[in-house]
Design a protein around this motif. Structure first.
Motif, PDB file in Angstrom:
ATOM      1  N   GLY A 144      -0.649  -4.235  -0.520  1.00 13.40           N
ATOM      2  CA  GLY A 144      -1.483  -5.426  -0.524  1.00 13.40           C
ATOM      3  C   GLY A 144      -0.979  -6.481   0.434  1.00 13.40           C
ATOM      4  N   GLU A 204      -6.810  -4.700  -4.286  1.00 14.68           N
ATOM      5  CA  GLU A 204      -5.385  -5.053  -4.375  1.00 14.68           C
ATOM      6  C   GLU A 204      -4.903  -5.719  -3.069  1.00 14.68           C
ATOM      7  OE1 GLU A 204      -3.657  -4.893  -7.011  1.00 14.68           O
ATOM      8  OE2 GLU A 204      -4.936  -3.673  -8.320  1.00 14.68           O
ATOM      9  N   ARG A 205      -5.678  -6.723  -2.584  1.00 16.26           N
ATOM     10  CA  ARG A 205      -5.319  -7.512  -1.412  1.00 16.26           C
ATOM     11  C   ARG A 205      -5.199  -6.676  -0.135  1.00 16.26           C
ATOM     12  NH1 ARG A 205      -0.824  -9.601  -0.908  1.00 16.26           N
ATOM     13  NH2 ARG A 205      -1.491 -11.340   0.412  1.00 16.26           N
ATOM     14  N   HIS A 206      -5.960  -5.607  -0.061  1.00 13.57           N
ATOM     15  CA  HIS A 206      -6.070  -4.831   1.170  1.00 13.57           C
ATOM     16  C   HIS A 206      -7.540  -4.466   1.338  1.00 13.57           C
ATOM     17  CE1 HIS A 206      -4.044  -2.532   4.390  1.00 13.57           C
ATOM     18  NE2 HIS A 206      -5.114  -1.758   4.311  1.00 13.57           N
ATOM     19  N   GLY A 213      -2.964  -7.878   2.949  1.00 13.57           N
ATOM     20  CA  GLY A 213      -4.058  -8.597   3.559  1.00 13.57           C
ATOM     21  C   GLY A 213      -4.609  -7.968   4.828  1.00 13.57           C
ATOM     22  N   GLU A 232     -12.440  -4.996  -0.662  1.00 18.06           N
ATOM     23  CA  GLU A 232     -11.105  -5.514  -1.005  1.00 18.06           C
ATOM     24  C   GLU A 232     -10.597  -4.868  -2.290  1.00 18.06           C
ATOM     25  OE1 GLU A 232      -8.202  -7.657  -3.139  1.00 18.06           O
ATOM     26  OE2 GLU A 232     -10.312  -7.849  -3.719  1.00 18.06           O
TER      27      GLU A 232
END
Length: 499
Positions: free
Chosen positions: A373, A332-334, A375, A330
């Protein structure tokens, strides 16, 4: 005073004349002052050097009569000098702008020092050409009005860089002192100088130094990478070292002159700084060498600087991460994939504006194009085990194609399941489960169960499986209301209203 004692001894003990004494040490002015002070030889034991100096020079600096030039307010000058970044040069510039026929700079300084009875203490430093570039942030900031209507202001931070040998200076105003601004200012400074020095010498700024230590300081990895890209090295210095002395001159030159100006954007601040730097580097002559900073730079530093690389340094941050059970990291939310054998392992991520590189014990194991980012997951098929790879072959298009082959109700239910989810991928498992019910119940029963699920508003795999297990797919659903004659009334809108 040793020389004054020698002159008095030659005159009174050996009886030499003025010319003979002048040949040896120069005497006329000292003998004249001795005659006025009524001194004789030998001097008494109670006459120390301080007493002798007071006797010879007690009238020094006193002049009678009216001064021809306007007299500055020395009290105000002394008070202004207590401000940060203020120098006699700045105050003389302001004085001479009001009184063009006033004192020249040297006389101005002599008169002030005589009034204050204080001399400044200075320290000289010698630096090899092209060796060191001193960098730091100014202690004070520049106020910028960001909203003219409300008067809201924001503080701009001043980055300063000074070459050691020539003192050629660079400055840049930034909104913050974060790592991206710190690195960007270094890049712009090196491009301004047209080359890279052997050493970058920062103060112990937190943005550059992770852990300050006199013997073994820990430097930020991104900062070291930037320095290595340009063939330089980072040499942190202790607080109050010569880096502050070198940078303080530029701070005073800029901040002292900008204190009365009002700025409305960062671009205006940098434009004003650029003009002041031009005056400092190209016009102001250093008295001790008789040349400007630019002239010294062309003579000393420029030939010794390393040439800049063809490609500009790309800002990159390093972060420590741990790969999850799904072999994704993970950032930066990716989520970015690594080879599945590195699941649960600690890795290092090198993050740029466009790319993500992942390292394990110094070896690069994955590289991805950076995504937003949101998800979601970015997965390279080669990173997956073979069983997962077969599952990954399923796409939205393939699900729709397989569902349509089983029947229209299956296709419609899968379409609505994918549409109801915030992200279509979240409905993959439900659709795959419904399609695979074909192996246990057959195509016709699954299609009928999907039709029954659509009638009752059930859009999950569990609902379809429950309908099949309880044989509800063979039972017609109730319409829920008995048919009745349409009601005709003037207040009721009929079908013509909508067509």
């Amino acid at each position: 005073m040793r020389r004054a004692r020698e002159i008095l001894r030659y005159r009174f003990e050996q009886g030499l004349g003025h010319k003979s004494i002048a040949v040896r040490v120069g005497a006329a002015e000292t003998l004249r002052r001795a005659a006025i002070a009524e001194l004789s030889w030998p001097l008494g034991d109670d006459i120390s050097d301080a007493v002798l100096e007071a006797a010879l020079y007690k009238a020094a600096g006193t002049k009678t009569g009216h001064r021809r030039s306007p007299e500055p307010d020395w009290t105000q000058v002394h008070r202004e000098l207590k401000r940060k970044h203020m120098t006699l040069q700045i105050l003389w510039d302001e004085y001479i702008s009001r009184y063009p026929e006033g004192y020249r700079y040297s006389r101005f300084c002599d008169l002030y020092r005589g009034w204050a009875m204080k001399l400044p203490v200075t320290m000289r430093q010698d630096h090899a050409a092209g060796d060191k570039l001193f960098v730091d942030y100014a202690g004070d900031t520049v106020t910028v009005v960001v909203d003219r209507l409300s008067g809201k202001t924001r503080q701009a931070h001043l980055f300063v860089a000074v070459l050691g040998a020539s003192s050629l200076s660079y400055a840049q105003a930034r909104w913050s002192e974060t790592l991206p601004d710190w690195i960007e200012c270094h890049i712009l400074a090196l491009e301004f100088f047209g080359g890279a020095p052997a050493l970058l010498v920062p103060d112990n700024a937190k943005v550059a130094i992770i852990k300050a230590c006199h013997f073994d300081p820990q430097v930020n990895r991104t900062y070291c990478g930037m320095a290595a890209h340009y063939g330089s090295a980072v040499l942190p210095t202790r607080p109050q070292a010569k880096v502050e002395a070198a940078v303080r001159i530029v701070e005073r030159w800029l901040l002292g002159r900008l204190r009365h100006r009002i700025f409305y954007s960062l671009a205006e601040v940098n434009a004003a700084i650029g003009q002041l730097l031009h005056d400092l580097n190209d016009k102001r002559v250093l008295r001790r060498v008789g040349a400007t900073r630019r002239q010294l730079f062309e003579e000393l530093d420029r030939p010794a600087l390393r040439p800049l690389p063809v490609e500009r340094y790309v800002f990159a941050e390093w972060r420590i991460r741990r790969a999850g059970l799904d072999y994704h990291v993970e950032i930066e939310r990716h989520y970015y994939s690594v080879p599945y054998r590195f699941a649960r392992e600690q890795v290092e991520a090198r993050i740029t504006a466009n790319t993500i590189e992942i390292f394990h014990k110094g070896e690069r194991i994955a590289a991805h194009r950076r995504s937003s980012g949101n998800g979601k997951h970015t997965t390279i098929p080669d990173h997956m085990p073979s069983a997962h790879r077969r599952f990954a072959d399923w796409t939205i298009e393939r699900i729709q194609r397989e569902a349509s082959a089983m029947g229209p109700d299956v296709a419609l239910l899968c379409e609505r399941i994918l549409a109801d989810r915030p992200h279509p991928e979240q409905g993959f498992r439900a659709c795959l489960g419904i399609i695979r019910l074909n192996k246990s119940f057959g195509r016709d029963r699954v299609n009928a169960a999907c039709g029954r699920a659509l009638e009752i508003g059930a859009r999950t795999y569990g609902s379809v499986r429950s309908i099949l297990d309880n044989h509800l797919d063979r039972t017609a659903a109730s319409n829920g209301a008995a048919p009745h004659e349409p009601i005709h009334h003037a207040n009721i809108r009929g079908p013509r209203y909508y067509h």
